[in-house]
Design a protein around this motif. Structure first.
Motif, PDB file in Angstrom:
ATOM      1  N   UNK A  67       0.836  -1.197   0.000  1.00 39.27           N
ATOM      2  CA  UNK A  67       0.000   0.000   0.000  1.00 39.27           C
ATOM      3  C   UNK A  67       0.869   1.245   0.000  1.00 39.27           C
ATOM      4  N   UNK A  68       0.327   2.311  -0.544  1.00 38.84           N
ATOM      5  CA  UNK A  68       0.972   3.615  -0.536  1.00 38.84           C
ATOM      6  C   UNK A  68      -0.044   4.573   0.079  1.00 38.84           C
ATOM      7  N   UNK A  69       0.145   4.896   1.332  1.00 36.61           N
ATOM      8  CA  UNK A  69      -0.846   5.721   2.024  1.00 36.61           C
ATOM      9  C   UNK A  69      -0.908   7.135   1.460  1.00 36.61           C
ATOM     10  N   UNK A  70       0.194   7.635   0.972  1.00 38.75           N
ATOM     11  CA  UNK A  70       0.198   8.975   0.385  1.00 38.75           C
ATOM     12  C   UNK A  70      -0.664   9.026  -0.867  1.00 38.75           C
ATOM     13  N   UNK A  71      -0.665   7.944  -1.612  1.00 39.80           N
ATOM     14  CA  UNK A  71      -1.462   7.885  -2.841  1.00 39.80           C
ATOM     15  C   UNK A  71      -2.827   7.251  -2.612  1.00 39.80           C
ATOM     16  N   UNK A  72      -3.078   6.789  -1.382  1.00 45.11           N
ATOM     17  CA  UNK A  72      -4.353   6.120  -1.065  1.00 45.11           C
ATOM     18  C   UNK A  72      -4.620   4.983  -2.041  1.00 45.11           C
ATOM     19  N   UNK A  73      -3.592   4.189  -2.239  1.00 46.76           N
ATOM     20  CA  UNK A  73      -3.670   3.108  -3.215  1.00 46.76           C
ATOM     21  C   UNK A  73      -3.123   1.820  -2.606  1.00 46.76           C
ATOM     22  N   UNK A  74      -3.790   0.737  -2.906  1.00 46.96           N
ATOM     23  CA  UNK A  74      -3.309  -0.582  -2.508  1.00 46.96           C
ATOM     24  C   UNK A  74      -3.025  -1.378  -3.784  1.00 46.96           C
ATOM     25  N   UNK A  75      -1.982  -2.188  -3.735  1.00 48.48           N
ATOM     26  CA  UNK A  75      -1.523  -2.929  -4.897  1.00 48.48           C
ATOM     27  C   UNK A  75      -1.549  -4.435  -4.631  1.00 48.48           C
ATOM     28  N   UNK A  76      -1.600  -5.184  -5.711  1.00 47.06           N
ATOM     29  CA  UNK A  76      -1.453  -6.634  -5.622  1.00 47.06           C
ATOM     30  C   UNK A  76      -0.550  -7.073  -6.770  1.00 47.06           C
ATOM     31  N   UNK A  77       0.672  -7.426  -6.420  1.00 39.44           N
ATOM     32  CA  UNK A  77       1.608  -7.986  -7.397  1.00 39.44           C
ATOM     33  C   UNK A  77       1.366  -9.477  -7.468  1.00 39.44           C
ATOM     34  N   UNK A  78       1.049  -9.951  -8.655  1.00 34.14           N
ATOM     35  CA  UNK A  78       0.725 -11.363  -8.847  1.00 34.14           C
ATOM     36  C   UNK A  78       1.762 -11.990  -9.772  1.00 34.14           C
ATOM     37  N   UNK A  79       2.490 -12.943  -9.259  1.00 28.14           N
ATOM     38  CA  UNK A  79       3.496 -13.657 -10.032  1.00 28.14           C
ATOM     39  C   UNK A  79       3.121 -15.124 -10.149  1.00 28.14           C
ATOM     40  N   UNK A  80       3.766 -15.806 -11.078  1.00 23.26           N
ATOM     41  CA  UNK A  80       3.532 -17.248 -11.278  1.00 23.26           C
ATOM     42  C   UNK A  80       2.049 -17.553 -11.359  1.00 23.26           C
ATOM     43  N   UNK A  81       1.360 -16.787 -12.170  1.00 26.16           N
ATOM     44  CA  UNK A  81      -0.089 -16.934 -12.259  1.00 26.16           C
ATOM     45  C   UNK A  81      -0.485 -18.295 -12.796  1.00 26.16           C
ATOM     46  N   UNK A  82      -1.600 -18.796 -12.272  1.00 27.63           N
ATOM     47  CA  UNK A  82      -2.128 -20.094 -12.657  1.00 27.63           C
ATOM     48  C   UNK A  82      -3.513 -19.918 -13.275  1.00 27.63           C
ATOM     49  N   UNK A  83      -3.951 -20.934 -13.980  1.00 30.70           N
ATOM     50  CA  UNK A  83      -5.274 -20.883 -14.591  1.00 30.70           C
ATOM     51  C   UNK A  83      -6.350 -20.591 -13.536  1.00 30.70           C
ATOM     52  N   UNK A  84      -6.183 -21.151 -12.362  1.00 32.47           N
ATOM     53  CA  UNK A  84      -7.190 -20.993 -11.316  1.00 32.47           C
ATOM     54  C   UNK A  84      -7.194 -19.618 -10.657  1.00 32.47           C
ATOM     55  N   UNK A  85      -6.269 -18.761 -11.063  1.00 34.02           N
ATOM     56  CA  UNK A  85      -6.292 -17.378 -10.582  1.00 34.02           C
ATOM     57  C   UNK A  85      -7.245 -16.510 -11.391  1.00 34.02           C
ATOM     58  N   UNK A  86      -7.785 -17.058 -12.462  1.00 37.28           N
ATOM     59  CA  UNK A  86      -8.733 -16.310 -13.284  1.00 37.28           C
ATOM     60  C   UNK A  86      -9.951 -15.918 -12.463  1.00 37.28           C
ATOM     61  N   UNK A  87     -10.235 -14.626 -12.422  1.00 35.19           N
ATOM     62  CA  UNK A  87     -11.336 -14.110 -11.599  1.00 35.19           C
ATOM     63  C   UNK A  87     -11.431 -12.604 -11.800  1.00 35.19           C
ATOM     64  N   UNK A  88     -12.503 -12.033 -11.285  1.00 39.52           N
ATOM     65  CA  UNK A  88     -12.589 -10.594 -11.135  1.00 39.52           C
ATOM     66  C   UNK A  88     -12.033 -10.264  -9.751  1.00 39.52           C
ATOM     67  N   UNK A  89     -11.101  -9.339  -9.711  1.00 43.33           N
ATOM     68  CA  UNK A  89     -10.427  -8.983  -8.465  1.00 43.33           C
ATOM     69  C   UNK A  89     -10.981  -7.648  -7.941  1.00 43.33           C
TER      70      UNK A  89
END
Length: 120
Positions: free
Chosen positions: A71-93
């Motif tokens: 998260x970056x509190x100054x930017x009021x933003x939260x992030x999700x870095x996703x690596x080694x993605x799999x077929x089962x990660x398919x979704x709406x986030x």
């Protein structure tokens, strides 16, 4: 409260994506933020959380070791870095804030989400 997710897309298995969630309408820095996802015909599920002040992190088992929440509190933003993605990660986030650490329930109205599709 407004939550706007972005960064989704189509990626091959093993690839990476970084999601962003811009928040407004509440004191971002003091709230625990979390990512959730919903695959077709499945219930929405918790993915990862980062605490409001200490920066502690917690991950669901299926993504542990592959995803990183930040998260970056100054930017009021939260992030999700996703690596080694799999077929089962398919979704709406989706992102949301949670009122109690350890109770992974989104407290605000859900945004539109961002689609992540993992396909070869």
């Amino acid at each position: 409260v407004q939550l706007v997710e972005s960064g989704g897309g189509l990626v091959q298995p093993g690839g990476s994506l970084k999601l962003s969630c811009a928040a407004s309408g509440f004191t971002f820095s003091t709230y625990h933020m979390a990512w959730f996802r919903q695959a077709p015909e499945k219930e929405r599920e918790f993915v990862a959380a980062v605490s409001g002040l200490s920066g502690n992190r917690y991950y669901a088992e299926p993504v542990k070791g592959r995803f990183t929440i930040s998260r970056d509190n100054a930017k009021k933003t939260v992030y999700l870095q996703m690596n080694s993605l799999k077929l089962e990660d398919t979704a709406v986030y989706y992102c949301n804030f949670v009122r109690t650490w350890g109770t992974w329930v989104g407290a605000a109205s859900w945004g539109q989400g961002t689609q992540v599709t993992v396909s070869s």
